[in-house]
Scaffold this active site. Sequence first.
Site, PDB file in Angstrom:
ATOM      1  N   TRP A   1     109.079  15.378  -3.872  1.00 15.30           N
ATOM      2  CA  TRP A   1     109.260  16.580  -3.495  1.00 15.30           C
ATOM      3  C   TRP A   1     111.145  16.787  -3.478  1.00 15.30           C
ATOM      4  CZ3 TRP A   1     107.958  21.347  -0.128  1.00 15.30           C
ATOM      5  CH2 TRP A   1     106.277  21.145  -0.432  1.00 15.30           C
TER       6      TRP A   1
ATOM      7  N   TYR B   1     106.798  11.203  -9.158  1.00 15.02           N
ATOM      8  CA  TYR B   1     106.431  12.254  -8.086  1.00 15.02           C
ATOM      9  C   TYR B   1     107.125  12.282  -6.973  1.00 15.02           C
ATOM     10  CZ  TYR B   1     103.363  15.120  -5.445  1.00 15.02           C
ATOM     11  OH  TYR B   1     102.899  16.241  -4.666  1.00 15.02           O
TER      12      TYR B   1
HETATM   13  N1  LIG Z   1      97.858   9.346   3.991  1.00 13.99           N
HETATM   14  C1  LIG Z   1      98.275  10.315   3.187  1.00 13.99           C
HETATM   15  N2  LIG Z   1      99.272  10.313   2.209  1.00 13.99           N
HETATM   16  C2  LIG Z   1      99.797  11.306   1.692  1.00 13.99           C
HETATM   17  C3  LIG Z   1      99.375  12.637   1.895  1.00 13.99           C
HETATM   18  C4  LIG Z   1      98.357  12.768   3.187  1.00 13.99           C
HETATM   19  O1  LIG Z   1      98.032  13.859   3.393  1.00 13.99           O
HETATM   20  N3  LIG Z   1      97.989  11.516   3.535  1.00 13.99           N
HETATM   21  N4  LIG Z   1      99.860  13.606   1.312  1.00 13.99           N
HETATM   22  C5  LIG Z   1     100.498  13.459   0.165  1.00 13.99           C
HETATM   23  C6  LIG Z   1     101.110  14.552  -0.434  1.00 13.99           C
HETATM   24  S1  LIG Z   1     100.525  16.207  -0.525  1.00 13.99           S
HETATM   25  C7  LIG Z   1     102.494  14.294  -0.999  1.00 13.99           C
HETATM   26  S2  LIG Z   1     103.065  16.143  -1.499  1.00 13.99           S
HETATM   27  C8  LIG Z   1     103.283  13.128  -0.858  1.00 13.99           C
HETATM   28  C9  LIG Z   1     104.794  13.327  -0.554  1.00 13.99           C
HETATM   29  O2  LIG Z   1     105.508  12.244  -0.856  1.00 13.99           O
HETATM   30  P1  LIG Z   1     106.945  12.352  -1.312  1.00 13.99           P
HETATM   31  O3  LIG Z   1     107.254  13.643  -2.229  1.00 13.99           O
HETATM   32  O4  LIG Z   1     107.212  11.159  -2.198  1.00 13.99           O
HETATM   33  O5  LIG Z   1     107.518  12.227   0.019  1.00 13.99           O
HETATM   34  P2  LIG Z   1     109.309  12.483   0.137  1.00 13.99           P
HETATM   35  O6  LIG Z   1     109.469  11.788   1.678  1.00 13.99           O
HETATM   36  O7  LIG Z   1     109.241  14.298   0.467  1.00 13.99           O
HETATM   37  O8  LIG Z   1     109.856  11.950  -0.831  1.00 13.99           O
HETATM   38  C10 LIG Z   1     111.127  12.623  -1.455  1.00 13.99           C
HETATM   39  C11 LIG Z   1     112.186  11.523  -1.467  1.00 13.99           C
HETATM   40  O9  LIG Z   1     112.994  12.086  -2.568  1.00 13.99           O
HETATM   41  C12 LIG Z   1     114.535  11.794  -1.658  1.00 13.99           C
HETATM   42  N5  LIG Z   1     115.463  12.960  -2.073  1.00 13.99           N
HETATM   43  C13 LIG Z   1     115.764  13.851  -1.486  1.00 13.99           C
HETATM   44  N6  LIG Z   1     116.564  14.659  -2.299  1.00 13.99           N
HETATM   45  C14 LIG Z   1     116.939  14.077  -3.337  1.00 13.99           C
HETATM   46  C15 LIG Z   1     117.829  14.288  -4.442  1.00 13.99           C
HETATM   47  O10 LIG Z   1     118.511  15.015  -4.645  1.00 13.99           O
HETATM   48  N7  LIG Z   1     117.645  13.403  -5.463  1.00 13.99           N
HETATM   49  C16 LIG Z   1     117.136  12.161  -5.412  1.00 13.99           C
HETATM   50  N8  LIG Z   1     117.088  11.033  -6.326  1.00 13.99           N
HETATM   51  N9  LIG Z   1     116.141  12.005  -4.419  1.00 13.99           N
HETATM   52  C17 LIG Z   1     116.157  12.720  -3.677  1.00 13.99           C
HETATM   53  C18 LIG Z   1     114.200  11.545  -0.333  1.00 13.99           C
HETATM   54  O11 LIG Z   1     115.172  10.933   0.285  1.00 13.99           O
HETATM   55  C19 LIG Z   1     112.960  11.001  -0.262  1.00 13.99           C
HETATM   56  O12 LIG Z   1     112.887   9.705  -0.316  1.00 13.99           O
HETATM   57  O13 LIG Z   1     102.685  12.299   0.062  1.00 13.99           O
HETATM   58  C20 LIG Z   1     101.218  12.250  -0.313  1.00 13.99           C
HETATM   59  N10 LIG Z   1     100.606  11.169   0.628  1.00 13.99           N
HETATM   60  N1  LIG Z   2     105.829  20.221   8.595  1.00 12.43           N
HETATM   61  C1  LIG Z   2     105.455  19.847   7.508  1.00 12.43           C
HETATM   62  N2  LIG Z   2     104.643  20.587   6.739  1.00 12.43           N
HETATM   63  C2  LIG Z   2     104.300  20.317   5.609  1.00 12.43           C
HETATM   64  C3  LIG Z   2     104.364  18.993   4.843  1.00 12.43           C
HETATM   65  C4  LIG Z   2     105.050  18.211   5.734  1.00 12.43           C
HETATM   66  O1  LIG Z   2     105.466  16.804   5.238  1.00 12.43           O
HETATM   67  N3  LIG Z   2     105.630  18.288   6.950  1.00 12.43           N
HETATM   68  N4  LIG Z   2     104.056  18.633   3.681  1.00 12.43           N
HETATM   69  C5  LIG Z   2     103.503  19.850   2.751  1.00 12.43           C
HETATM   70  C6  LIG Z   2     102.660  19.474   1.774  1.00 12.43           C
HETATM   71  S1  LIG Z   2     103.345  18.496   0.429  1.00 12.43           S
HETATM   72  C7  LIG Z   2     101.403  19.761   1.671  1.00 12.43           C
HETATM   73  S2  LIG Z   2     100.502  19.211   0.087  1.00 12.43           S
HETATM   74  C8  LIG Z   2     100.763  20.508   2.665  1.00 12.43           C
HETATM   75  C9  LIG Z   2      99.366  20.003   2.832  1.00 12.43           C
HETATM   76  O2  LIG Z   2      98.791  20.729   3.450  1.00 12.43           O
HETATM   77  P1  LIG Z   2      96.912  20.396   4.005  1.00 12.43           P
HETATM   78  O3  LIG Z   2      96.339  19.528   2.948  1.00 12.43           O
HETATM   79  O4  LIG Z   2      96.416  21.644   4.526  1.00 12.43           O
HETATM   80  O5  LIG Z   2      97.407  19.491   5.264  1.00 12.43           O
HETATM   81  P2  LIG Z   2      96.939  18.090   5.948  1.00 12.43           P
HETATM   82  O6  LIG Z   2      98.137  18.148   7.133  1.00 12.43           O
HETATM   83  O7  LIG Z   2      96.936  16.870   4.966  1.00 12.43           O
HETATM   84  O8  LIG Z   2      95.625  18.287   6.409  1.00 12.43           O
HETATM   85  C10 LIG Z   2      95.359  19.449   7.447  1.00 12.43           C
HETATM   86  C11 LIG Z   2      94.181  19.192   8.419  1.00 12.43           C
HETATM   87  O9  LIG Z   2      92.916  18.821   7.688  1.00 12.43           O
HETATM   88  C12 LIG Z   2      91.980  18.138   8.456  1.00 12.43           C
HETATM   89  N5  LIG Z   2      91.101  17.564   7.847  1.00 12.43           N
HETATM   90  C13 LIG Z   2      91.155  16.179   6.868  1.00 12.43           C
HETATM   91  N6  LIG Z   2      90.313  15.840   6.417  1.00 12.43           N
HETATM   92  C14 LIG Z   2      89.221  17.081   6.640  1.00 12.43           C
HETATM   93  C15 LIG Z   2      87.702  17.128   6.173  1.00 12.43           C
HETATM   94  O10 LIG Z   2      87.213  16.501   5.499  1.00 12.43           O
HETATM   95  N7  LIG Z   2      87.335  18.375   6.235  1.00 12.43           N
HETATM   96  C16 LIG Z   2      88.074  19.341   7.273  1.00 12.43           C
HETATM   97  N8  LIG Z   2      87.484  20.399   7.553  1.00 12.43           N
HETATM   98  N9  LIG Z   2      89.356  18.927   7.707  1.00 12.43           N
HETATM   99  C17 LIG Z   2      90.085  17.886   7.350  1.00 12.43           C
HETATM  100  C18 LIG Z   2      92.855  17.236   9.567  1.00 12.43           C
HETATM  101  O11 LIG Z   2      92.558  17.694  10.595  1.00 12.43           O
HETATM  102  C19 LIG Z   2      94.291  17.705   9.062  1.00 12.43           C
HETATM  103  O12 LIG Z   2      95.081  17.955  10.266  1.00 12.43           O
HETATM  104  O13 LIG Z   2     101.211  20.604   3.869  1.00 12.43           O
HETATM  105  C20 LIG Z   2     102.746  20.974   3.362  1.00 12.43           C
HETATM  106  N10 LIG Z   2     103.451  21.241   4.781  1.00 12.43           N
HETATM  107 MO   LIG Z   3     101.811  17.850  -1.045  1.00 12.92          MO
END
Ligand SMILES: Nc1nc2c(c(=O)[nH]1)N[C@H]1C(S)=C(S)[C@@H](COP(=O)(O)OP(=O)(O)OC[C@H]3O[C@@H](n4cnc5c(=O)[nH]c(N)nc54)[C@H](O)[C@@H]3O)O[C@H]1N2
Ligand SMILES: Nc1nc2c(c(=O)[nH]1)N[C@H]1C(S)=C(S)[C@@H](COP(=O)(O)OP(=O)(O)OC[C@H]3O[C@@H](n4cnc5c(=O)[nH]c(N)nc54)[C@H](O)[C@@H]3O)O[C@H]1N2
Ligand SMILES: [Mo]
Length: 748
Positions: free
Chosen positions: A115, A113
Amino acid sequence: MRNKSEYVTKVTSSHWGAFEVDVQDGRIVRTRPFSEDPCPSAIPDILPKAVHHPTRVARPSVRRGWLENRDRTERGSDTFVELSWDEALDIAAAELCRVREVHGNEAIYGGSYGWGSAGRFHHAQSQVHRFLNSIGGYVASFGSYSTGCAQAIMPHVFGVPFLKLNYEHQDGWPTIAANTETLVMFGGVNPKNSQVSMGGVTRHETALWFETFAKNGMRCINIGPQRTDAPEGCEWVSLKPGSDTALMLAMAYVLETEHLTDQEFLARCTTGFERFRPYLMGDTDGSPKSPEWAGPICGVDPDTIRILARRMAATRTLITVAWSLQRGEHGEQPYWMSAVLAAMLGQIGLPGGGVGYGYGAIGGVGKSLKGLRGATFSQGENPVRKFIPVARVGDMLRHPGEIYAFNGRREAYPDIRLVYWAGGNPFHHHQDLNGLHDAWQRPETIIVNEPWWTATAKRADIVFPATTPYEREDIGRSNFDDYLFHMPQLIPPVGEARDDYAIFAGLAKRLGVEETFTEGRSAGEWLRVLYDDYRNIARDEGVDVPSFETLRDMNWVRLPIQQDTPNRTLFAPFREDPEAAPLPTPSGKIEIFSETIDGFGYDDCRGHPVWLPPTEWLGVATSEAPLHLVSPQPGDKLHSQLESALADEDGARPEKVVIHPADAAFRKIKTGDPVRVFNDRGACRARAVVSDDIRQGVVSLPTGAWFGDPGGNIDPAGNPNVLTRDVGTSRLGQGCSAHTALVDVARI
Ligand SMILES: Nc1nc2c(c(=O)[nH]1)N[C@H]1C(S)=C(S)[C@@H](COP(=O)(O)OP(=O)(O)OC[C@H]3O[C@@H](n4cnc5c(=O)[nH]c(N)nc54)[C@H](O)[C@@H]3O)O[C@H]1N2
Ligand SMILES: Nc1nc2c(c(=O)[nH]1)N[C@H]1C(S)=C(S)[C@@H](COP(=O)(O)OP(=O)(O)OC[C@H]3O[C@@H](n4cnc5c(=O)[nH]c(N)nc54)[C@H](O)[C@@H]3O)O[C@H]1N2
Ligand SMILES: [Mo]
């Protein structure tokens, strides 16, 4: 590739949008915003430093203990031996071959998993999946950390895949601007998050739409723990994290007791309200879900709930629900309940009314564009049928053979001997990182393709250095965007980095499946094949796309695929005539009660939405763990990407934690103070930001810092996942529960 000493400026695309890159002497020297982006992201500022950073993986590297005696105990603390590409590929191929022969392909986990980077061909997940399929398959993963729980629950309610619902069947911003009078945003709509989108959105417009909403006199109400989750000017109803379902139930109670429920809509378009109503009224459990009941649960004044519910019934109201609400324990409930509440309001299928998910989460939601398919590198067929819900990777490694429930199925976790990861960073993204660190010592072999020495790369046995998008040619396009990019190779590969495609082609050759993997094509040939395929599909849809050569010369074009008509392709005809245009649910209607889910017999996800208190939330806060931790997405970057360079900036690390003035005063904490955030799962450093933009009792520490310390000590950089719990949302969704965690904070 240009002449070495030439100074060139080109535009490229990324998950955070397009930007200009200046290149000199084979190095990225500067980036600048793309001229057509009204709100460009600041993420590219860090790029010149990150791409050439000392933390780049220079050469193929094999962990010493593994190389010498197949050690499995020192992952994360061992040193690495640099080898030539041929040596390292030989070793990895032999190991893949051994595991496949001895244990079968069901012993290989390739969910991988993450991005990765934008670009249609060099998409790390497609590359690793295609490669593993070519050697007989792998254990895959279902869903995402973003929306895994919603992807399980919402098809039961509306009948369509959740992502289709999100991107194809929700109103676009123009329709909302023209029709919505009240916008009720659970978890906000944060322009910071919509800077990012899978494959990129070029014009970042979310913040501008809110200016239009304000001009139109729309009331925008952000319900959640942080004021900053919605643009300035929005109203804020501060709520305890994890309690949204109780608030929605109380709104439903007001509608029902004040005769504001749209009975006609319920009768025509929904099923099961009569099974839900006794619970709502308290007939089944003796507690009516009134505003007075919800008030103390949510920490919201009952009158506020009552007045808001009345307004929602009286005006065109769109309820939006952030993805974050389902990234917590029992995340199924607020998602399902929001649909029930919207059904009771009776506005589903009307322009600017009803319910929508993930607005603001990523830039693509709310864009009205004609979707064009194509330019996708085929992953082939996976002969292995076994998969896990993506966020259950820790349990899978810990408990091979153990039975678990998931959305009506009973499955056994596979016995994984080899893990292959490309394009993701589980030691950034997974919960309870100390727990994952222990589970991670179990497989016999871990192979990672990565540009940087991330926490995951440091815990691998074999690390292949991968190129970044600036070191290879690609096509940038996304279904959420009307721009199309040629992404030129700007610089030579850093160190000895190779494209994922070249790495997998090298392994495929050694494993006798080169033809299956490459089909005899080079990366450049594949680019043209994918592009021509896309161009033909576009032509059939009446959209003229330039030839590959023309696009390469132009660098980028804007395509005429904006749509004026709203996206409501599902609910408007359904509302009009539910018999003629039924939803693909068992009843053909919106399921307020689901016989299917009821039949699963889960007590953590029943036949209709209910209030289920999470294991950790402010309702059960203790003196050891008195504060609720939310861990949102970082504003200054994408997850953990480019982190090593960002961490170098003065004062950037440890990561900032937002804390309420009363909670800070009690702990003698001032803005800028170094603090320790901790609970019984782990601890990390952070830097305090004292602000009344957060609810008292809640702290917010964004994700993204590189997890440093193995074992139980303090993580120096501030990764919140040392503190979060590694449990599924429920037996139905088994999504990630990151937003459910109690902690304490102390000054260091
Ligand atoms: N506590 C907490 N944890 C969360 C979340 C949260 O809300 N709270 N959100 C979750 C969510 S929604 C997501 S999507 C995940 C995100 O988690 P990840 O998608 O695992 O995070 P990234 O840092 O985008 O990791 C991408 C990796 O791919 C590498 N990469 C970039 N380009 C390439 C390429 O071309 N080839 C290869 N081989 N590698 C490459 C980058 O250097 C990086 O290390 O985190 C989750 N974790
Ligand atoms: N700049 C930037 N943008 C991103 C990303 C990034 O890494 N950087 N990651 C992308 C990815 S992979 C994803 S999945 C999306 C995620 O998008 P979201 O899931 O919308 O984003 P989060 O930042 O996890 O959470 C948004 C807010 O939800 C609130 N929240 C937490 N728990 C609760 C709850 O129980 N109830 C309510 N009402 N609010 C709550 C928190 O205050 C938090 O700031 O964002 C994307 N956008
Ligand atoms: Mo995500």
